[in-house]
Design an enzyme around this catalytic site. Sequence first.
Site, PDB file in Angstrom:
ATOM      1  N   CYS A 111       0.795  -1.195   0.002  1.00 60.58           N
ATOM      2  CA  CYS A 111       0.073   0.049   0.013  1.00 60.58           C
ATOM      3  C   CYS A 111       0.862   1.131   0.015  1.00 60.58           C
ATOM      4  O   CYS A 111       0.457   2.335  -0.023  1.00 60.58           O
ATOM      5  CB  CYS A 111      -1.077  -0.132   1.114  1.00 60.58           C
ATOM      6  SG  CYS A 111      -1.974  -1.528   1.322  1.00 60.58           S
ATOM      7  N   HIS A 248      -3.381   7.097   1.922  1.00 56.02           N
ATOM      8  CA  HIS A 248      -3.709   5.681   1.612  1.00 56.02           C
ATOM      9  C   HIS A 248      -5.394   5.357   2.203  1.00 56.02           C
ATOM     10  O   HIS A 248      -5.468   5.631   3.374  1.00 56.02           O
ATOM     11  CB  HIS A 248      -2.898   4.528   1.958  1.00 56.02           C
ATOM     12  CG  HIS A 248      -3.393   3.340   1.752  1.00 56.02           C
ATOM     13  ND1 HIS A 248      -3.900   2.696   0.674  1.00 56.02           N
ATOM     14  CD2 HIS A 248      -3.503   2.094   2.832  1.00 56.02           C
ATOM     15  CE1 HIS A 248      -4.363   1.633   0.924  1.00 56.02           C
ATOM     16  NE2 HIS A 248      -4.068   1.137   2.088  1.00 56.02           N
ATOM     17  N   ASN A 278     -10.158  -0.195  -0.437  1.00 59.74           N
ATOM     18  CA  ASN A 278      -9.099  -0.169  -0.269  1.00 59.74           C
ATOM     19  C   ASN A 278      -8.217  -0.643  -1.418  1.00 59.74           C
ATOM     20  O   ASN A 278      -8.284  -2.053  -1.699  1.00 59.74           O
ATOM     21  CB  ASN A 278      -8.412  -0.713   1.209  1.00 59.74           C
ATOM     22  CG  ASN A 278      -7.006  -0.900   1.084  1.00 59.74           C
ATOM     23  OD1 ASN A 278      -6.284  -0.448   0.275  1.00 59.74           O
ATOM     24  ND2 ASN A 278      -6.629  -1.454   2.430  1.00 59.74           N
TER      25      ASN A 278
HETATM   26  O1  UT7 Z   1      -3.961  -1.251   3.413  1.00 53.08           O
HETATM   27  C1  UT7 Z   1      -3.961  -1.962   4.814  1.00 53.08           C
HETATM   28  C2  UT7 Z   1      -4.737  -2.768   4.795  1.00 53.08           C
HETATM   29  N1  UT7 Z   1      -5.324  -3.577   6.072  1.00 53.08           N
HETATM   30  C3  UT7 Z   1      -6.111  -2.485   6.846  1.00 53.08           C
HETATM   31  O2  UT7 Z   1      -6.452  -1.575   6.553  1.00 53.08           O
HETATM   32  C4  UT7 Z   1      -6.733  -3.109   7.978  1.00 53.08           C
HETATM   33  C5  UT7 Z   1      -6.726  -2.326   9.148  1.00 53.08           C
HETATM   34  N2  UT7 Z   1      -7.823  -3.004  10.107  1.00 53.08           N
HETATM   35  C6  UT7 Z   1      -9.219  -2.653  10.028  1.00 53.08           C
HETATM   36  O3  UT7 Z   1      -9.537  -2.034   9.054  1.00 53.08           O
HETATM   37  C7  UT7 Z   1      -9.952  -3.530  10.999  1.00 53.08           C
HETATM   38  O4  UT7 Z   1      -9.290  -4.317  11.748  1.00 53.08           O
HETATM   39  C8  UT7 Z   1     -11.181  -4.193  10.032  1.00 53.08           C
HETATM   40  C9  UT7 Z   1     -12.171  -3.443   9.679  1.00 53.08           C
HETATM   41  C10 UT7 Z   1     -10.312  -5.214   9.277  1.00 53.08           C
HETATM   42  C11 UT7 Z   1     -11.959  -5.110  11.501  1.00 53.08           C
HETATM   43  O5  UT7 Z   1     -12.289  -4.429  12.357  1.00 53.08           O
HETATM   44  P1  UT7 Z   1     -12.248  -4.476  13.874  1.00 53.08           P
HETATM   45  O6  UT7 Z   1     -12.878  -3.512  14.497  1.00 53.08           O
HETATM   46  O7  UT7 Z   1     -10.722  -4.630  14.169  1.00 53.08           O
HETATM   47  O8  UT7 Z   1     -12.626  -5.936  13.988  1.00 53.08           O
HETATM   48  P2  UT7 Z   1     -12.231  -7.285  14.811  1.00 53.08           P
HETATM   49  O9  UT7 Z   1     -11.258  -7.899  13.727  1.00 53.08           O
HETATM   50  O10 UT7 Z   1     -11.613  -7.027  16.061  1.00 53.08           O
HETATM   51  O11 UT7 Z   1     -13.524  -8.254  14.871  1.00 53.08           O
HETATM   52  C12 UT7 Z   1     -14.639  -7.495  15.690  1.00 53.08           C
HETATM   53  C13 UT7 Z   1     -15.675  -8.752  15.376  1.00 53.08           C
HETATM   54  C14 UT7 Z   1     -15.414 -10.250  15.501  1.00 53.08           C
HETATM   55  O12 UT7 Z   1     -16.317 -10.969  16.050  1.00 53.08           O
HETATM   56  P3  UT7 Z   1     -16.315 -11.342  17.506  1.00 53.08           P
HETATM   57  O13 UT7 Z   1     -15.001 -12.281  17.587  1.00 53.08           O
HETATM   58  O14 UT7 Z   1     -16.288 -10.182  18.287  1.00 53.08           O
HETATM   59  O15 UT7 Z   1     -17.633 -12.162  17.681  1.00 53.08           O
HETATM   60  C15 UT7 Z   1     -15.065 -10.614  14.106  1.00 53.08           C
HETATM   61  O16 UT7 Z   1     -15.364 -11.990  13.805  1.00 53.08           O
HETATM   62  O17 UT7 Z   1     -16.346  -8.601  14.120  1.00 53.08           O
HETATM   63  C16 UT7 Z   1     -16.216  -9.696  13.207  1.00 53.08           C
HETATM   64  N3  UT7 Z   1     -16.065  -9.547  12.085  1.00 53.08           N
HETATM   65  C17 UT7 Z   1     -17.331  -9.297  11.101  1.00 53.08           C
HETATM   66  N4  UT7 Z   1     -18.610  -9.025  11.483  1.00 53.08           N
HETATM   67  C18 UT7 Z   1     -19.419  -8.653  10.340  1.00 53.08           C
HETATM   68  C19 UT7 Z   1     -14.890  -9.418  11.271  1.00 53.08           C
HETATM   69  N5  UT7 Z   1     -15.309  -9.060  10.048  1.00 53.08           N
HETATM   70  C20 UT7 Z   1     -16.612  -9.018  10.033  1.00 53.08           C
HETATM   71  C21 UT7 Z   1     -17.306  -8.556   8.955  1.00 53.08           C
HETATM   72  N6  UT7 Z   1     -18.886  -8.610   9.064  1.00 53.08           N
HETATM   73  N7  UT7 Z   1     -16.866  -8.312   7.615  1.00 53.08           N
END
Ligand code: UT7
Length: 321
Positions: A111, A248, A278
């Site tokens: 990225c 980005h 993204n």
């Molecule tokens: O260019 C760089 C590339 N990467 C990035 O920019 C990623 C940066 N990180 C993020 O954007 C965030 O970490 C995410 C958007 C990927 C995830 O958000 P988060 O607030 O960190 O969520 P999390 O991974 O901590 O997950 C929270 C909950 C989990 O469920 P439990 O364990 O609390 O029951 C996940 O399983 O949300 C769940 N979850 C979803 N639910 C619905 C994860 N993805 C999804 C989804 N839809 N797509």
Amino acid sequence: MSIRIMGTGSALPEKTVSNRDLTMLVDTSDEWIRERTGIAQRHISTGETLVSLTAEACAGALENAGKSAEQVELLLVATCSPERGIPCVACQVQDALGAKNAVAFDLNAACSGFLFALHTAYAYVQAGVCRNALVAGGEVLSKMVDWTDRGTCILFGDGAGAVFVEKSPTGGILGFVQHSDGARGDVLKCDGRALKNPYVNLPMETEFVRMDGREVFSFAVRQVPACIQEVLTKTGVRTEEVDLFVLHQANRRILETIAKRLAVDLERFPMNLDRVGNMSSASIPVLLDELNRAGRLKRGGRIVLAGFGAGLTYGACLLEW
Ligand code: UT7
């Protein structure tokens, strides 16, 4: 001596995929994706290739700058999703454009790739190697994403953006910083080809993109503001003297946190991630092209560009438009 952006271009696949469309593929919802990322839709290739998108973006940048393909001396393509191992994407784009006088090669810093390629063009011009460059960032990440993994497939989109830069005695890039932290490479990765020859046949570890989202999030909100401060200190410019922060487009919450940490109004952080998701190395040049064509970039205005992503890699530059 510096380089100035003289033209911009971009290209997106025709098909758009909404958050609601993704609920057919994985257990997710429009609300969750919007709230956690700010993304509402993304463009996904159903036939466009990385080469065709990047060539279209490059042709747009040349046309916008009023230059012909034969005038290009250096053609850099930043990408982490090439269709082929060889030849490189830049050589294929060179052929598609007819940029026969250019030296063409790829650069992969995920990225941060477009930004690192822009810095490379700057260094080439500074060193007297060339007088201009076409710098592109393009990705077709949809072929590297696990469409059963809701943690990643909701984030990424396909597309390409490009800028034409030219040697300039004034303005342009005023300073840049860039960093790499290879020790943290595991938080966002995807294998190329596994080792396979007559003597060994090893399985692939990660055929698709695997990411520790929380780790990437905390890395971005810690390192990016520090990196922007670093380039501003280096160039003696204060945050209030910067017109726009073109970052980005990973996640709206990441950008909000960075703006807050810099004590800068979010209005000075333009975004398009709601419409395109993204797009890794294509994010910054596509957004630059949208801003340029909307007349939001004024000659003499100060812009900070900042990229961050897999590697880990991150960097920023300050430029006078
Ligand atoms: O260019 C760089 C590339 N990467 C990035 O920019 C990623 C940066 N990180 C993020 O954007 C965030 O970490 C995410 C958007 C990927 C995830 O958000 P988060 O607030 O960190 O969520 P999390 O991974 O901590 O997950 C929270 C909950 C989990 O469920 P439990 O364990 O609390 O029951 C996940 O399983 O949300 C769940 N979850 C979803 N639910 C619905 C994860 N993805 C999804 C989804 N839809 N797509």
